[in-house]
Scaffold this active site. Structure first.
Site, PDB file in Angstrom:
ATOM      1  N   THR A  27       0.777  -1.194  -0.053  1.00  0.00           N
ATOM      2  CA  THR A  27      -0.028  -0.114  -0.004  1.00  0.00           C
ATOM      3  C   THR A  27       0.867   1.336  -0.071  1.00  0.00           C
ATOM      4  OG1 THR A  27      -0.168   0.150   2.165  1.00  0.00           O
ATOM      5  CG2 THR A  27      -1.841  -1.012   1.230  1.00  0.00           C
ATOM      6  N   VAL A  86       7.649  -2.462   7.170  1.00  0.00           N
ATOM      7  CA  VAL A  86       7.832  -1.069   7.042  1.00  0.00           C
ATOM      8  C   VAL A  86       8.422  -0.642   5.857  1.00  0.00           C
ATOM      9  CG1 VAL A  86       8.927   0.903   8.415  1.00  0.00           C
ATOM     10  CG2 VAL A  86       8.128  -1.155   9.659  1.00  0.00           C
ATOM     11  N   LYS A  87       7.565   0.198   5.003  1.00  0.00           N
ATOM     12  CA  LYS A  87       7.997   0.635   3.710  1.00  0.00           C
ATOM     13  C   LYS A  87       8.723   2.084   4.066  1.00  0.00           C
ATOM     14  CE  LYS A  87       5.760   1.036  -0.702  1.00  0.00           C
ATOM     15  NZ  LYS A  87       4.216   0.814  -1.285  1.00  0.00           N
ATOM     16  N   ILE A  88      10.009   2.254   3.451  1.00  0.00           N
ATOM     17  CA  ILE A  88      10.684   3.127   3.663  1.00  0.00           C
ATOM     18  C   ILE A  88      11.239   3.808   2.363  1.00  0.00           C
ATOM     19  CG2 ILE A  88      13.151   4.052   4.568  1.00  0.00           C
ATOM     20  CD1 ILE A  88      11.408   3.257   6.802  1.00  0.00           C
TER      21      ILE A  88
END
Length: 217
Positions: A27, A86-88
């Protein structure tokens, strides 16, 4: 190759899950906004709901761009569910955050990758996934699939465990070509995945089988 669906739409996620081929979800803030999900509590609850539907990695993107804020936000997201990744973003502070989370056993997805050099840095920092955006490269007349190929070669040379998560998939041929190159994962709209089902000869053959069956009975 793993299949992720790139959406925040719960109905589409359930449909992909029911199909039996779904391995995870990605997402981003734009997809959340498209579903009318806004505000920290609402977004976190939405992630929890997705995790209840899909038993696989769910990428949840931080909205911050400084190291300290990304750490704080990423830890909160990781605490929501064991499936959260965790999208970084691929920025300097983002690379530092990747290393922080990697050292603590928290899965990460480095997003907005547009070069092999960026993918190399993310792998060095211990990212679980890197997300090269091949469709957006195609939009500016650059070969997005070539980037996937370059990253595959680099990772294979040095045995990096970081997985290539091909993003910005626009059509079923993107999926097929990523599979040929050796991408570990694709994340795609449901429509592109469902397009893999379609072939006119399948439809014609099935229609003939049904017609012949009726004659028999």
């Amino acid at each position: 190759m793993k299949f992720f669906i790139d959406t925040a739409n719960l109905e589409q996620i359930r449909e992909a899950q029911d199909l039996g081929i779904l391995d995870g979800v990605t997402t981003n803030p734009s997809l959340m906004a498209k579903e009318g999900v806004s505000g920290k509590q609402a977004i976190q609850q939405h992630y929890k709901t997705i995790c209840d539907i899909v038993d696989g990695d769910i990428s949840a993107e931080v909205l911050s761009t400084t190291y300290e804020e990304m750490i704080k936000e990423g830890e909160e997201l990781a605490a929501l569910h064991s499936n959260i990744v965790v999208k970084i973003p691929m920025i300097k502070d983002g690379v530092k955050a990747l290393k922080y989370f990697s050292d603590r056993g928290i899965k990460t997805n480095c997003t907005l990758i547009f070069s092999a050099g960026q993918a190399l840095l993310a792998a060095k920092a211990g990212a679980t996934y890197v997300s090269p955006f091949l469709g957006r490269l195609d939009d500016i007349s650059t070969d997005g699939l070539n980037l996937i190929d370059e990253i595959r070669s680099i990772y294979d040379n040095y045995l990096y465990e970081t997985e290539i998560l091909a993003a910005s998939i626009r059509n079923p041929m993107h999926i097929i070509n990523c599979a040929k190159i050796g991408a570990d994962v694709i994340t795609s709209p449901l429509s592109s995945i469902l397009s893999l089902l379609k072939h006119p000869l399948t439809d014609l053959g099935l229609a003939q089988f049904v017609a012949d069956a009726k004659k028999m009975g």
